[in-house]
Motif scaffolding. Structure first.
Motif, PDB file in Angstrom:
ATOM      1  N   TYR A 260       0.832  -1.204   0.000  1.00 53.54           N
ATOM      2  CA  TYR A 260       0.000   0.000   0.000  1.00 53.54           C
ATOM      3  C   TYR A 260       0.870   1.259   0.000  1.00 53.54           C
ATOM      4  CZ  TYR A 260      -4.175  -2.767   1.175  1.00 53.54           C
ATOM      5  OH  TYR A 260      -5.223  -3.651   1.160  1.00 53.54           O
TER       6      TYR A 260
ATOM      7  N   GLY B  65       0.749   4.230  -2.759  1.00 56.97           N
ATOM      8  CA  GLY B  65       0.393   5.569  -2.301  1.00 56.97           C
ATOM      9  C   GLY B  65       1.516   6.563  -2.508  1.00 56.97           C
TER      10      GLY B  65
ATOM     11  N   GLY C 138      -3.916   2.659  -2.163  1.00 53.08           N
ATOM     12  CA  GLY C 138      -2.856   3.623  -2.420  1.00 53.08           C
ATOM     13  C   GLY C 138      -3.405   4.981  -2.810  1.00 53.08           C
TER      14      GLY C 138
END
Length: 702
Positions: free
Chosen positions: A160, A164, A341
């Protein structure tokens, strides 16, 4: 995986937003074809999906292990080295959310109905039927909790964090679309606007929708049993269809009415209810045993994680177990990564890479560790104490495990109702947020803060429900898990390219830092030459103690800054430079700003901007205007504000400052001379001029 609410957005799509027809038609056609195939040729779909999963498990298991380990190493190295100081946004930008609010939203992102599903069933299953060694032993109990935390832990949140980080960095620092393809710009350049970029977004969307469908499928099965437990409703496909329809209706109402702020409040309510459930089990259960278990689980995870992350079980390979557990979880996390993300990027503008990565990997996992330790150890304590019937249910009917555990404690009807309500809210939030994100993935957005059209959000809410239903008809949760493993494979390849793109971009950030460090002595000398301009120390003191209002700020622009930049412009023009001097008004106060741009062919353009930034006048000010606000005339480059004020400079000092920055920029290009063209991250190198929003946090807006 975790499912969450989107941060507050506008109720309607921003003007200029339009559908990306290629991505929309390509992804919608593929998903609808798969759903119809599964519904109309159920046996064939089940056979094909099962065969493909068997092939992936046997031949590509090593690859999944290797990719996720590389991601963990990459994000940690990125965060802990000096490039971790780089912001997800301009250098001067402030975080949109305060630390507590931001941590709370990360906290909310870490829980979902699937965590309720697996936190009880997986520890019991791994205890009774471990992948290696004998079951129902003390070592099997330790391994059961570690495996569950391994599957829900650091590796997934690193995935994640990577997505992100890539989305936030390229969108907020380089003004690229908040889209997966943007992370590939340093590798493929303008090609991302063509078939290559469309293929990347389609792959991301296919993985995302199957990941969401898996969570919704698990949620449907669990909620079905919860309603059966409380009201005696039957557990069958009819009730599950009704639950899917309910989620689609609620998600549709949410995305049409624009109640993202309300959904955010529901997420906060979910967190409170989940914490209450956790504390209830901790207090009502065997508290000393659970506290001992928490401490031991932390130690086991820290000590065993490095070996587990590369353990492909090559010498005694349990293929069925791997495909059912570790490979499924890695594929599931990968499939969720574009969705989560995007959410994490949207709430993290203005934070440094280091804050973002460490916050993402630590805050949610801390809660997950407590949740799984408390519920997992509580379940193990029952099974180890002789409750074989509960163990049998947890293994073979995992949707009943959580309710079966709550049934062992006082006030079971009330806690079951709270669990069902909490699960329903997370279930609806997943569908709502998923529809919004997929609408964004299939749109050309005006900017990173706008969303796709309402009708498109409705479409994806309906399609997600249809896909969930199709997979449940084929073979239930197991088929959803298998489909996720398959769809995660192309996305895992994309992760490798994303890491390469981020690496190339951050190398440029490093050389930019080096160029400023090399030029810093000259810049400091240029700013301190008051004596050369005939300025006395009293005049210097007067300047630093002045808090100018809008009239003084505009007078500085007209009398000092414009003549200075005009002279530099004219001299550069005479020497053959591709130079432009622009001017505009900074809303809402109407003070002019000046923009000097020097083109550098395919390299990063030189930008020197003088922009009025408004601040609250401090209480200690003794020489301030009558206004409660004052202005600083700050210097901006492509990377944002350099944090100092030109107000009070003479024309000669402004010219000296421009030349200092120009020399610094040339030094930056010199440091990157070995790879021509790599200093330009985007084709449109000059960002928008409205910088002031980046200086304002959520609390200051309120």
């Amino acid at each position: 995986m975790s499912k969450l609410a989107e941060p507050e957005t506008a109720d309607t799509a921003a003007p200029g937003t339009r559908v990306n027809k290629t991505v929309f038609i390509g992804s919608a056609t593929g998903i609808l074809a798969i759903a119809l195939w599964a519904m109309l040729a159920t046996d064939n779909a089940e056979t094909v999906i099962g065969s493909m999963v068997g092939w992936v498990s046997t031949n590509m298991g090593w690859y999944y292990f290797l990719v996720v380990t590389l991601v963990v190493v990459f994000v940690l190295v990125t965060a802990l080295t000096r490039v971790g100081k780089t912001k997800l946004g301009p250098d001067h930008s402030k975080p949109q959310f305060g630390l507590f609010t931001w941590a709370s939203m990360l906290f909310a992102a870490g829980i979902g109905i699937d965590l309720m599903f697996f936190s009880v069933s997986e520890p019991v299953t791994q205890y009774l039927a471990p992948p290696t060694g004998d079951g129902a032993t003390a070592e099997a109990a330790r391994q059961a909790l570690v495996l569950t935390l391994f599957h829900y832990g650091i590796t997934g949140w690193a995935l994640y964090a990577l997505m992100g980080l890539a989305l936030g960095y390229f969108a907020y620092r380089h003004n690229l679309p908040l889209s997966i393809r943007s992370a590939l710009y340093p590798i493929f350049g303008k090609k991302i606007d063509g078939p290559l970029g469309h293929g990347v977004d389609i792959a991301a969307l296919l993985g995302t929708i199957f990941g969401i469908a898996t969570s919704l499928g698990i949620g449907v099965v669990q909620l079905n049993y919860g309603l059966s437990f409380m009201f005696g409703l039957p557990e069958n496909l009819t009730v599950q269809i009704a639950l899917i329809a309910l989620s689609v209706i609620m998600a549709t109402v949410s995305v049409v009415s624009g109640v993202e702020k309300g959904i955010r409040r529901l997420s906060e309510l979910n967190v409170i209810l989940a914490v209450c459930l956790m504390l209830f089990v901790l207090i009502a259960g065997k508290t000393n045993f659970l506290l001992d278990g928490i401490v031991q689980n932390i130690g086991d995870v820290l000590s065993r994680f490095p070996a587990m992350t590369m353990d492909t079980m090559a010498y005694d390979r349990p293929d069925v177990w791997l495909s059912s557990w570790t490979l499924f979880f890695w594929a599931w996390w990968i499939a969720w990564a574009p969705f989560v993300g995007l959410f994490l990027a949207r709430i993290s503008r203005g934070r440094t890479i280091r804050q973002f990565v460490l916050g993402t990997m630590v805050v949610p996992f801390a809660f997950i560790l407590l949740w799984i330790s408390i519920f997992g150890n509580s379940a193990l304590e029952l099974v180890m104490g002789g409750n074989a019937a509960f163990g049998e249910v947890a293994m073979n009917q995992p949707e009943r495990a959580f309710y079966g555990l709550l049934e062992q404690y006082p006030w079971a009807p009330a806690t079951a109702a709270i669990a069902t309500f909490t699960g329903l809210l997370f279930y609806v939030t997943s569908a709502d947020s998923g529809a919004l994100v997929m609408a964004n993935f299939t749109s050309h957005l005006k900017d990173a803060n706008s969303d796709g059209p309402k009708w498109l959000r409705i479409f994806w809410a309906v399609v997600t429900g249809l896909l969930t239903l199709a997979m449940l008809m084929v073979g239930g949760v197991t088929t959803l898990q298998n489909a996720t493993i398959i769809m995660g494979l192309p996305l895992s390849i994309l992760l490798l390219f994303i890491m390469l793109g981020v690496y190339k971009a951050l190398r440029v950030e490093n050389s930019l830092t080096d160029s400023y460090r090399a030029s810093l002595p000259n810049i400091i000398a240029g700013r301190s030459l008051d004596a050369r301009s005939g300025r006395s120390w009293r005049q210097r003191l007067s300047r630093v103690m002045t808090y100018p209002g809008p009239r003084q700020a505009e007078r500085f622009i007209q009398a000092v800054a414009r003549p200075a930049l005009q002279e530099v412009h004219d001299e550069l023009k005479e020497r053959g430079a591709d130079v432009v001097l622009g001017e505009g008004e900074a809303a809402p106060h109407g003070i002019h700003h000046l923009d000097l741009h020097v083109g550098m062919a395919e390299e990063r353009v030189f930008k020197y901007q003088i922009y009025p930034v408004q601040y609250d006048t401090p209480s200690f000010a003794t020489n301030a205007s009558t206004d409660s606000k004052y202005f600083r005339m700050e210097v901006f480059s492509l990377e944002g504000s350099h944090g100092y004020d030109l107000m009070g400079y003479t024309k000669e000092q402004v010219i000296t400052d421009v030349l200092d920055h120009y020399e610094t920029h040339l030094e930056f290009l010199h440091l990157n001379r070995e790879v021509p063209g790599n200093t330009s991250i985007t084709e449109d190198q000059v960002p928008k001029d409205n910088w002031e929003a980046d200086f304002i946090s959520e609390e200051e807006r309120a």
